[in-house]
Write an enzyme that holds these catalytic residues in place. Structure first.
Site: not given
Length: 511
Positions: A92, A172, A193, A195-196
């Protein structure tokens, strides 16, 4: 059998390839790390840059082929670093990895080249992984505006979901999710943080593991929250997630993680935890908050629960009495910690913009490019917060950890003598909407995110071709147990399907 869209792309054999199979081929000499790396680069060119145009990969590592060649040479001399030796990995774009930019998707940091690798990247290199490139993300990890569109960044554009190109990849870690689902690398790393990792994995038919906060180093990762941030694996199988977690989990003296007590003194063998019979005798708490909101989710969840029971698990209906009571205070904590952590990161890494205040000004001065769809009200709210010594922050931080942890997930596990909790991970992927932003129906992962405890999503079915996941949640440091449960469920259900790259969802895509 591969969908036609996949079969027509370069190297279709790589689309669903796993680490174990590729290592067998590497040992036999039927492929090489250079061939694998070039194969995935070809797939990125054909699928991400052309063809369906996922826009999942934001930057390629110019050293990837040279690194792969060195690992092939090591293999020839008998030096093997482990199961990741020669395996291409995507990261990422909020993780420092030389010689690439680390931007969090922001044009303000489009020239920001960190001085060193993040701790976890060095772990991957030491394990023999080939860093293939960086993936797009929701800009600033979805922490710039309340109306942000998951998977959009000013630097990388809008990432698309490979199951239906007009559907959200969720955020994200959107780029990692879409890239790994589409077979643009073997495995990927996301960050979470709240759900990402779980959300983009669930909507992309992946296995996603959010570790206990502190198990994986955050050094060299652009932060949101010191209390809740963590990196973790995003893969097409539970076994690959276990292999990847083994490589990246380690203590880091430079990471002042607000980790829960009780960390094991030695790392568990995550691979040995993968047993077909892992669910036999397990007590699993069933959360039903999401029932009645999406019929297709209800159907898939009912089948998933039946599969758990058939594998020998005892199911107990439970609820978390404190659920949702932490929402306002969590947001306050994230605002405080984002300002503090981001200012520290920008200053330490000599970034072209050195503070949150500077980023706000930069975005205003470059609004046409940086803010064409939504603003920066979260940035502004964070900038208005004071230091981490303020009473508001200290009390909110203590409160949310108690509500989600001691009085939340831990209380339910203890009261009912449970090994884990399960819930539907996420609603089906929604239509991409840059004007109104994201609009999902529900999420089942929030308690573990706020508590700092681990969660694991595994594919459980689909809603008219859109993947659905079931999320397993457990106490701190229970990754090995959750991986075992997830593996047993995965092997019993085989729910993952390759993506069809459909333009949209139509009745012909339904089962």
């Amino acid at each position: 059998m591969l969908p036609p869209a996949l079969a027509q792309t370069p190297h279709p054999d790589l689309a669903e390839a796993d680490i174990t199979t590729l290592q067998q081929q590497l040992r036999r000499g039927s492929t090489s790390s250079v061939a694998l790396t070039q194969g995935y680069l070809d797939r990125i060119a054909a699928i991400d840059d052309a063809g369906p145009r996922l826009d999942a990969v934001i930057e390629l590592n110019p050293d990837a082929l040279a690194d792969a060649k060195k690992l092939d040479e090591e293999r020839k001399t008998g030096k093997l670093r482990g199961p990741l030796h020669g395996i291409p990995v995507l990261l990422k774009d909020n993780i420092d990895a030389l010689p690439m930019v680390n931007s969090a998707g922001s044009l303000a940091l489009a020239s920001h080249r960190p001085k060193t690798d993040a701790f976890l990247v060095q772990r991957l290199r030491d394990a023999g992984a080939v860093i293939l490139g960086k993936t797009n993300l929701s800009e600033w990890a979805n922490f710039r505006s309340t109306r942000s569109s998951s998977g959009w960044s000013s630097r990388g554009g809008q990432t698309r979901n490979p199951y239906a190109l007009d559907r959200s990849p969720c955020g994200s870690s959107a780029g990692t999710g879409s890239a790994i689902a589409a077979g643009l690398a073997v495995v990927g790393i996301g960050t979470e943080t709240d759900g990402s990792i779980i959300c983009p994995s669930a909507v992309a038919g992946l296995v996603g593991l959010k570790p206990t906060v502190g198990l994986v180093s955050r050094s060299g990762i652009i932060p949101i929250s010191a209390s809740q941030d963590t990196a973790g694996p995003m893969t097409r199988s539970v076994r690959d997630a276990a292999i990847l977690l083994s490589a990246i989990s380690a203590r880091d003296a430079d990471d002042q993680a607000d980790a829960l007590p009780g960390r094991p003194t030695t790392s568990p063998d995550y691979i040995k935890a993968l047993r077909h019979g892992a669910l036999k005798g397990a007590r699993v708490g069933v959360l039903r908050d999401a029932e009645g909101k999406q019929p297709a989710v209800d159907t898939a969840y009912t089948r998933a629960l039946a599969a758990l029971k058939a594998q020998g698990a005892t199911l107990v209906n439970v609820d978390i009495a404190t659920a949702g009571q932490w929402d306002a205070d969590e947001y306050s904590v994230l605002l405080y910690e984002f300002k503090d952590g981001l200012n520290r990161y920008l200053a330490a890494s000599d970034a072209p913009v050195s503070s949150l205040a500077g980023l706000i000004d930069w975005n205003l001065a470059n609004a046409y490019e940086a803010m064409p769809w939504f603003g920066q009200e979260i940035f502004e709210a964070a900038q208005a917060k004071g230091p981490l010594t303020e009473r508001e922050y200290l009390e909110a931080k203590k409160k949310i950890r108690r509500l989600a942890g001691a009085d939340g997930i831990d209380a339910v596990l203890k009261k009912h003598k449970l090994d884990a909790l399960v819930a539907p991970a996420m609603s089906p992927a929604w239509l991409i909407d840059p004007i109104n932003g994201d609009h999902f129906t529900f999420a089942g992962y929030g308690t573990a995110a706020v508590a700092g405890t681990p969660s694991l999503t595994v594919p459980m079915g689909d809603a008219q071709g859109l993947p659905l996941g079931i999320v397993f949640m457990g106490p701190a440091w229970s990754e090995a147990r959750l991986l075992g449960f997830g593996y047993a469920f995965e092997q019993a259900t085989k729910a993952r399907k390759p993506p069809p790259f459909a333009p949209t969802v139509t009745p012909t895509n339904a089962r």
